[in-house]
Write an enzyme that holds these catalytic residues in place. Structure first.
Site, PDB file in Angstrom:
ATOM      1  N   GLU A 213       0.842  -1.209   0.000  1.00 32.54           N
ATOM      2  CA  GLU A 213       0.000   0.000   0.000  1.00 32.54           C
ATOM      3  C   GLU A 213       0.874   1.255   0.000  1.00 32.54           C
ATOM      4  O   GLU A 213       0.669   2.192  -0.775  1.00 32.54           O
ATOM      5  CB  GLU A 213      -0.901   0.026   1.247  1.00 32.54           C
ATOM      6  CG  GLU A 213      -2.006  -1.006   1.259  1.00 32.54           C
ATOM      7  CD  GLU A 213      -1.577  -2.323   1.881  1.00 32.54           C
ATOM      8  OE1 GLU A 213      -0.351  -2.607   1.935  1.00 32.54           O
ATOM      9  OE2 GLU A 213      -2.463  -3.101   2.284  1.00 32.54           O
ATOM     10  N   GLY A 268       5.818  -1.704  14.888  1.00 29.79           N
ATOM     11  CA  GLY A 268       5.084  -0.653  14.170  1.00 29.79           C
ATOM     12  C   GLY A 268       4.121   0.106  15.058  1.00 29.79           C
ATOM     13  O   GLY A 268       4.085   1.341  15.084  1.00 29.79           O
ATOM     14  N   LYS A 505      -1.197  -9.633   3.914  1.00 29.46           N
ATOM     15  CA  LYS A 505      -0.253  -9.043   2.957  1.00 29.46           C
ATOM     16  C   LYS A 505       0.057 -10.061   1.851  1.00 29.46           C
ATOM     17  O   LYS A 505       0.100  -9.737   0.680  1.00 29.46           O
ATOM     18  CB  LYS A 505       1.046  -8.603   3.645  1.00 29.46           C
ATOM     19  CG  LYS A 505       0.869  -7.465   4.662  1.00 29.46           C
ATOM     20  CD  LYS A 505       2.217  -6.900   5.140  1.00 29.46           C
ATOM     21  CE  LYS A 505       2.061  -5.863   6.241  1.00 29.46           C
ATOM     22  NZ  LYS A 505       3.280  -5.211   6.682  1.00 29.46           N
TER      23      LYS A 505
HETATM   24  C1  G6Q Z   1       2.314  -2.844  13.455  1.00 30.27           C
HETATM   25  C2  G6Q Z   1       2.157  -3.725  12.316  1.00 30.27           C
HETATM   26  C3  G6Q Z   1       1.639  -3.071  11.056  1.00 30.27           C
HETATM   27  C4  G6Q Z   1       2.683  -2.242  10.306  1.00 30.27           C
HETATM   28  C5  G6Q Z   1       2.170  -1.916   8.922  1.00 30.27           C
HETATM   29  C6  G6Q Z   1       3.130  -1.075   8.117  1.00 30.27           C
HETATM   30  O1  G6Q Z   1       2.710  -3.191  14.537  1.00 30.27           O
HETATM   31  O2  G6Q Z   1       3.313  -4.430  12.089  1.00 30.27           O
HETATM   32  O3  G6Q Z   1       0.518  -2.261  11.302  1.00 30.27           O
HETATM   33  O4  G6Q Z   1       2.979  -1.078  11.003  1.00 30.27           O
HETATM   34  O5  G6Q Z   1       1.874  -3.103   8.242  1.00 30.27           O
HETATM   35  O6  G6Q Z   1       4.360  -1.692   7.997  1.00 30.27           O
HETATM   36  P1  G6Q Z   1       5.605  -0.911   7.471  1.00 30.27           P
HETATM   37  O7  G6Q Z   1       5.915   0.210   8.410  1.00 30.27           O
HETATM   38  O8  G6Q Z   1       6.720  -1.905   7.364  1.00 30.27           O
HETATM   39  O9  G6Q Z   1       5.226  -0.345   6.123  1.00 30.27           O
END
Ligand code: G6Q
Length: 549
Positions: A213, A268, A505
């Site tokens: 995305e 994240g 994903k």
């Molecule tokens: C958070 C998750 C998930 C992640 C997103 C974005 O703890 O792992 O929400 O933050 O999928 O990932 P990226 O920062 O790697 O793009």
């Protein structure tokens, strides 16, 4: 190693205790103890937690604290703070607490002083933020930056959006901030439609720099910029990256001198105070950002040092376990009575549900009790005119966190007292309800009485603070982080992985070529997925009859 949860002495004692007090009403608890409201209140770092309107007695609390002890909460907490790899399924340390440790506090993990690393990046962010905010950083045509667009998703979006909205009062009003997360092109198109490319800075925020995305949006942003400015070399002045992956940032075409790093030990959803918060720093300035970090850190210290009886995150976490596993509550409502916190429920949804929505324990065995509740919410008074009905009179019990402030950042006439009166009134109505006698005494016709009776006995936490500041925001978020940690420790789950998210994903990537394909081979999934894909292709081919747009 603690015994399996349901075999712990304190858990068994809680089961018996629950049967003893389950039929009791908050009305009785308050009638028996006029001091209850004052006794069951604790505070830390400017946050007052009134937990008296939970269905608990002193004995409940003492058993829950025994449960925390028997579950090794202090040891597990200390393991996190010292950088042990408590994220077992990913074999990683969990060190978001290092992101807010003051400069000069050494913390050596896996041979590296992580606090020093953190401050190197903070200095780099500060320098950059000052250059952008002062207008010294010039875009491709020599103009200063007026618009900042953060592109990221999940943990690389929800924190930045929430913090920007929360701290908007303290932000530079001559800068425009936008956040693009959804791969739906509408999100990007609407975000940039009124922006001039020559005054716009894109922050591509992605820990892995591999998220479909985000990379799709980043590529569209790059195309838009080049198209507007007519020169591919413009990218270097209008794109910066926040990531742990230098190679991929560079492959995308962003100069790694304009990259702000973080580390695999920052999850994240725990990253809003890392470089992922660059948009926050651009909005409120380095000073405001550091103030927020101080708030986070102060709550970390409280979590580390306060006895469990006085420890806000521990108490909140234990009450959440009580409501989930003993009262059987499936959801928790979070209702901020502060407009600036309007994105807090969405933020907490990820923090809580991604962390504790797990069905196996740390050693991989299936568990036989309930874990993470469903979190949701809206700013308070808006909710009162819609879904609060179910919370008051529905057949399911929804514990609610009501978050109020004594002062408004934008005082206007009586608004704030009207707003705040609702915090107290809702907590009161949920706890005490309205009896048949009370409803009858109001002159209600007999046949309407049952409809107007409110049984009450519905648990709430009231979190009361003075006024929303960057420091307070930091403390509030750390409070929830450590409450989630406390719950995850009792449940014995890995609160720091997210394999369910990873699965989505992978699956979508398999289907994309089937939607794009013009030769249209037969899709080879289950019959429902196949027929949906076929229908999608047919609808896609249909003539668009919307007329001129
Ligand atoms: C958070 C998750 C998930 C992640 C997103 C974005 O703890 O792992 O929400 O933050 O999928 O990932 P990226 O920062 O790697 O793009």
């Amino acid at each position: 190693m603690s015994a399996p949860l349901r075999q712990r002495k304190s858990w068994k004692a809680l089961e018996t205790h629950y049967l003893e007090i389950n039929s009791r009403h908050l009305r009785e608890f308050f009638a028996e103890d006029p001091q209850r409201g004052e006794r069951m209140r604790r505070d830390a770092e400017g946050i007052y937690l009134d937990y008296s309107k939970n269905r608990v007695t002193d004995e409940t609390l003492s058993l829950l604290i025994q449960l925390a002890n028997e579950s090794g909460l202090a040891l597990h907490r200390d393991a996190m703070f010292s950088g042990e790899h408590i994220n077992v399924s990913e074999d990683r340390a969990v060190l978001h607490v290092a992101l807010r440790m003051p400069k000069g506090t050494p913390l050596v993990v896996d041979g590296v002083d992580v606090v020093e690393q953190v401050h190197t990046v903070l200095d780099q962010m500060t320098d950059f933020a000052n250059r952008v905010r002062s207008g010294e950083w010039k875009g491709h045509t020599g103009k200063a930056i007026k618009n900042v667009v953060n592109i990221g998703i999940g943990g690389s979006d929800l924190g930045p959006v929430m913090a920007y909205e929360a701290l908007r009062y303290y932000s530079r009003r001559d800068l425009t901030f936008r956040f693009v997360s959804n791969v739906d092109s509408t999100d990007f198109v609407e975000a940039v439609r009124d922006l001039s490319a020559d005054e716009t800075l894109f922050i591509i925020s992605s820990k892995t720099f591999g998220t479909l995305e985000t990379l799709t949006n980043a590529r569209s942003a790059r195309d838009w910029l080049i198209q507007q400015l007519g020169d591919a070399s413009a990218v270097s002045k209008h794109f910066v990256a926040v990531s742990t992956n230098e190679e991929k940032v560079s492959a995308f075409g962003i100069d790694t001198a304009n990259m702000f790093g973080f580390w695999d030990w920052v999850g994240g959803r725990y990253s809003m105070d890392s470089a992922i918060g660059l948009s926050t720093m651009l909005a409120v300035g380095p000073e405001g950002f550091y103030e927020m970090l101080e708030g986070f850190h102060a709550m970390d210290v409280h979590f580390q040092t306060a006895p469990f009886e006085e420890n806000l995150p521990v108490l909140m976490g234990l009450l959440a376990v009580w409501n989930r596993d003993f009262l059987g509550c499936q959801t928790v409502g979070v209702m901020p009575y502060e407009q600036y916190l309007k994105r807090l429920p969405a933020y907490l949804q990820q923090l809580t549900m991604e962390s504790n929505g797990k069905h196996v324990s740390l050693d991989g065995t299936s568990i036989d009790y309930q874990t993470g509740a469903i979190y949701w919410g809206e700013p308070g008074t808006n909710g009162q005119h819609s879904f609060y009905q179910l919370i008051h009179q529905g057949t399911t019990i929804v514990p609610v966190d009501l978050i109020g402030f004594a002062k408004s950042l934008n005082p206007l006439g009586e608004h704030h007292d009207i707003l705040s009166s609702n915090v107290f009134a809702q907590a009161q109505a949920l706890a005490f309800g309205k009896t048949e006698e009370e409803v009858r005494a109001e002159g209600t016709p007999e046949h309407v009485i049952p409809h107007r009776v409110m049984e009450g006995n519905r648990p709430t936490n009231v979190l009361l603070c003075e006024i929303l500041t960057p420091r307070l925001l930091g403390a509030l978020i750390a409070l929830y982080e450590h409450s989630v940690f406390t719950q995850g420790t009792i449940w014995g789950v890995d609160s720091f992985d997210q394999w369910g998210v990873e699965l989505g994903k992978v699956l979508s990537v398999q289907i994309i070529p089937e939607l794009e394909s013009s030769s249209e081979p037969e899709p080879s999934h289950d019959s429902s997925t196949n027929s949906l894909i076929t229908l999608y292709r047919a609808l896609k081919r249909k003539e668009d009859n919307r007329g001129d747009q």
